[in-house]
Design a protein around this motif. Structure first.
Motif, short mmCIF file in Angstrom:
data_model
loop_
_atom_site.label_atom_id
_atom_site.label_comp_id
_atom_site.label_asym_id
_atom_site.label_seq_id
_atom_site.Cartn_x
_atom_site.Cartn_y
_atom_site.Cartn_z
N THR A 44 0.83 -1.21 0.00
CA THR A 44 0.00 0.00 0.00
C THR A 44 0.86 1.25 0.00
O THR A 44 0.59 2.20 -0.74
CB THR A 44 -0.93 0.00 1.23
OG1 THR A 44 -1.73 -1.17 1.19
CG2 THR A 44 -1.83 1.21 1.23
N ASP A 45 1.91 1.27 0.81
CA ASP A 45 2.79 2.44 0.89
C ASP A 45 3.45 2.72 -0.45
O ASP A 45 3.41 3.85 -0.95
CB ASP A 45 3.84 2.21 1.97
CG ASP A 45 4.80 3.37 2.07
OD1 ASP A 45 4.34 4.51 2.27
OD2 ASP A 45 6.04 3.14 1.97
N ARG A 46 4.02 1.71 -1.06
CA ARG A 46 4.71 1.90 -2.35
C ARG A 46 3.72 2.27 -3.45
O ARG A 46 4.02 3.11 -4.30
CB ARG A 46 5.49 0.65 -2.74
CG ARG A 46 6.58 0.29 -1.78
CD ARG A 46 7.68 1.32 -1.79
NE ARG A 46 8.63 1.00 -0.74
CZ ARG A 46 9.19 1.89 0.04
NH1 ARG A 46 8.92 3.16 -0.10
NH2 ARG A 46 10.03 1.53 0.97
N GLY A 47 2.57 1.66 -3.45
CA GLY A 47 1.56 2.00 -4.45
C GLY A 47 1.09 3.43 -4.31
O GLY A 47 0.92 4.14 -5.31
N ASP A 48 0.87 3.87 -3.08
CA ASP A 48 0.43 5.24 -2.85
C ASP A 48 1.50 6.24 -3.25
O ASP A 48 1.21 7.26 -3.87
CB ASP A 48 0.05 5.42 -1.37
CG ASP A 48 -0.53 6.79 -1.10
OD1 ASP A 48 -1.56 7.14 -1.73
OD2 ASP A 48 0.04 7.53 -0.28
N LYS A 49 2.76 5.94 -2.93
CA LYS A 49 3.85 6.83 -3.34
C LYS A 49 3.95 6.94 -4.86
O LYS A 49 4.09 8.04 -5.40
CB LYS A 49 5.18 6.32 -2.78
CG LYS A 49 5.41 6.67 -1.33
CD LYS A 49 6.79 6.19 -0.91
CE LYS A 49 7.05 6.50 0.54
NZ LYS A 49 8.36 6.00 0.97
N ALA A 50 3.87 5.81 -5.54
CA ALA A 50 3.95 5.83 -7.01
C ALA A 50 2.78 6.61 -7.60
O ALA A 50 2.94 7.38 -8.55
CB ALA A 50 3.97 4.41 -7.54
N LEU A 51 1.60 6.41 -7.04
CA LEU A 51 0.42 7.11 -7.53
C LEU A 51 0.56 8.62 -7.34
O LEU A 51 0.26 9.40 -8.25
CB LEU A 51 -0.83 6.60 -6.81
CG LEU A 51 -2.12 7.28 -7.23
CD1 LEU A 51 -2.55 6.77 -8.60
CD2 LEU A 51 -3.19 7.04 -6.21
N ARG A 52 1.02 9.03 -6.19
CA ARG A 52 1.17 10.47 -5.92
C ARG A 52 2.25 11.10 -6.81
O ARG A 52 2.13 12.26 -7.20
CB ARG A 52 1.45 10.71 -4.45
CG ARG A 52 0.21 10.36 -3.63
CD ARG A 52 0.25 10.82 -2.23
NE ARG A 52 -0.85 10.27 -1.48
CZ ARG A 52 -2.09 10.76 -1.46
NH1 ARG A 52 -2.38 11.82 -2.18
NH2 ARG A 52 -3.03 10.19 -0.74
#
Length: 153
Positions: A44-52
């Motif tokens: 979740t953390d990595r996905g959210d960072k990539a999305l942002r």
């Protein structure tokens, strides 16, 4: 590269959750619980960072659209929760199949609620400093691991 990383993290989260819930005999359950919890939070953390990061790149294009981009951005951020929530749902279905009584235990509900709250905090608090985000991720992993260790006791 991000898609490959997310795929590997999602596979690791699913595999570690599966091994943990099926009580793989060669690896201690607390270690599998730690791995499952860490994978769930990190995907979740990595996905959210990539999305942002992608949102930051696309913001000029989004601002040119004739519709409000705020709702679209919130929807995209919510979508970054889907991989981890899918793993949690799969874990619930697996527990229902192998031992339905486990779902009636308080610790199972506490784990699910804490996991959802931690994942929502990771996605829902975008203005955290880098240290604050690391602290949130580490605290989430530790809390889920501690609760998860009680699941098989």
């Amino acid at each position: 590269m991000t898609g490959l990383q997310q795929s590997v993290l999602l596979a690791a989260a699913g595999a570690s959750m599966l091994a943990w819930l099926l009580r793989a005999p060669l690896v201690p359950a607390p270690l599998l619980g730690l791995l499952a919890s860490a994978s769930l939070v990190i995907v979740t953390d990595r996905g959210d960072k990539a999305l942002r990061e992608q949102i930051a790149v696309l913001r000029p294009v989004l601002n040119a659209w004739p519709l409000a981009s705020g709702n679209l951005i919130r929807l995209a951020c919510a979508a970054s929760l889907l991989p981890a929530l899918t793993v949690l749902l799969g874990a619930g279905v697996l527990l229902y199949v192998i031992d339905p009584a486990t779902l009636q235990q308080r610790v199972t509900s506490v784990y699910a609620i804490t996991a959802c709250a931690a994942l929502l905090a990771i996605v829902g608090l975008p203005r955290l400093t880098a240290r604050g985000r690391v602290a949130l991720v580490v605290f989430s992993i530790l809390a889920l691991s501690a609760i998860g260790s009680e699941l098989w006791n």
